[in-house]
Write a protein that holds these residues in place. Structure first.
Motif, mmCIF file in Angstrom:
data_model
loop_
_atom_site.group_PDB
_atom_site.id
_atom_site.type_symbol
_atom_site.label_atom_id
_atom_site.label_comp_id
_atom_site.label_asym_id
_atom_site.label_seq_id
_atom_site.Cartn_x
_atom_site.Cartn_y
_atom_site.Cartn_z
ATOM 1 N N UNK A 56 0.849 -1.189 0.000
ATOM 2 C CA UNK A 56 0.000 0.000 0.000
ATOM 3 C C UNK A 56 0.885 1.241 0.000
ATOM 4 N N UNK A 57 0.792 2.006 -1.061
ATOM 5 C CA UNK A 57 1.558 3.241 -1.195
ATOM 6 C C UNK A 57 0.628 4.441 -1.240
ATOM 7 N N UNK A 58 1.193 5.620 -1.031
ATOM 8 C CA UNK A 58 0.417 6.866 -1.077
ATOM 9 C C UNK A 58 -0.842 6.760 -0.232
ATOM 10 N N UNK A 59 -0.685 6.288 0.975
ATOM 11 C CA UNK A 59 -1.837 6.058 1.840
ATOM 12 C C UNK A 59 -2.536 7.355 2.194
ATOM 13 N N UNK A 60 -3.862 7.243 2.332
ATOM 14 C CA UNK A 60 -4.714 8.374 2.663
ATOM 15 C C UNK A 60 -5.450 8.088 3.964
ATOM 16 N N UNK A 61 -5.892 9.122 4.660
ATOM 17 C CA UNK A 61 -6.661 8.882 5.897
ATOM 18 C C UNK A 61 -7.884 8.002 5.651
ATOM 19 N N UNK A 62 -8.491 8.104 4.485
ATOM 20 C CA UNK A 62 -9.676 7.287 4.189
ATOM 21 C C UNK A 62 -9.342 5.807 3.977
ATOM 22 N N UNK A 63 -8.069 5.456 3.956
ATOM 23 C CA UNK A 63 -7.674 4.049 3.903
ATOM 24 C C UNK A 63 -7.679 3.404 5.294
ATOM 25 N N UNK A 64 -7.894 4.197 6.311
ATOM 26 C CA UNK A 64 -7.929 3.676 7.673
ATOM 27 C C UNK A 64 -9.049 2.657 7.825
ATOM 28 N N UNK A 65 -8.695 1.453 8.276
ATOM 29 C CA UNK A 65 -9.657 0.367 8.397
ATOM 30 C C UNK A 65 -8.957 -0.854 8.984
ATOM 31 N N UNK A 66 -9.763 -1.845 9.326
ATOM 32 C CA UNK A 66 -9.223 -3.174 9.592
ATOM 33 C C UNK A 66 -9.164 -3.905 8.253
ATOM 34 N N UNK A 67 -8.003 -4.450 7.949
ATOM 35 C CA UNK A 67 -7.793 -5.145 6.680
ATOM 36 C C UNK A 67 -7.803 -6.654 6.932
ATOM 37 N N UNK A 68 -8.644 -7.333 6.168
ATOM 38 C CA UNK A 68 -8.792 -8.780 6.286
ATOM 39 C C UNK A 68 -8.258 -9.464 5.037
ATOM 40 N N UNK A 69 -7.605 -10.588 5.255
ATOM 41 C CA UNK A 69 -7.228 -11.481 4.176
ATOM 42 C C UNK A 69 -8.342 -12.516 4.042
ATOM 43 N N UNK A 70 -8.664 -12.902 2.820
ATOM 44 C CA UNK A 70 -9.759 -13.847 2.617
ATOM 45 C C UNK A 70 -9.459 -14.742 1.419
ATOM 46 N N UNK A 71 -10.115 -15.912 1.401
ATOM 47 C CA UNK A 71 -9.892 -16.891 0.341
ATOM 48 C C UNK A 71 -11.205 -17.277 -0.319
ATOM 49 N N UNK A 72 -11.116 -17.633 -1.586
ATOM 50 C CA UNK A 72 -12.281 -18.074 -2.348
ATOM 51 C C UNK A 72 -11.818 -19.047 -3.425
#
Length: 122
Positions: A83-99
């Motif tokens: 993740x580059x050029x991060x913005x305040x709106x990128x603030x979150x919990x990030x989950x990894x998921x599979x399908x």
């Protein structure tokens, strides 16, 4: 069943970078599509990026195109989100998921990790 463990989250200033990792175990994870989904406070889960099992097809949300890059190393059963050029709106919990197949919607993923917090200060 697939077990997913994320790492790499943290606090960063706007414009900065972070690299998230997700180590997978259980089923033959190298045959699964993988994705990153995020959830900000008070908002629904949002698809961020996905990659097919071979790593040669990717999909991104419009909000992160050109800034985030998903990749995978099947020899290490690991998926990354640069993740580059991060913005305040990128603030979150990030989950990894599979399908089974590459999906562009958060609700289409079957197995989830516990998440890692990313906070971007302005």
């Amino acid at each position: 069943q697939v077990q997913l463990v994320e790492s790499g989250g943290g606090l960063v200033q706007a414009g900065g970078s972070l690299r998230l990792s997700c180590v997978a175990s259980g089923r033959t994870v190298s045959s699964l599509a993988m994705g990153w989904i995020r959830q900000a406070p008070g908002k629904e889960r949002e698809f961020v990026a996905g990659v097919n099992w071979r790593g040669d097809v990717t999909s991104y949300a419009d909000s992160v195109k050109g800034r985030f890059t998903i990749s995978r190393d099947n020899a290490k059963n690991t998926v990354y989100l640069q993740m580059n050029s991060l913005k305040p709106e990128d603030t979150a919990v990030y989950y990894c998921a599979a399908a089974r197949f590459l999906q562009g919607r958060a609700t289409r993923y079957d197995d989830w990790g516990q998440g890692t917090q990313v906070t971007v200060s302005s």
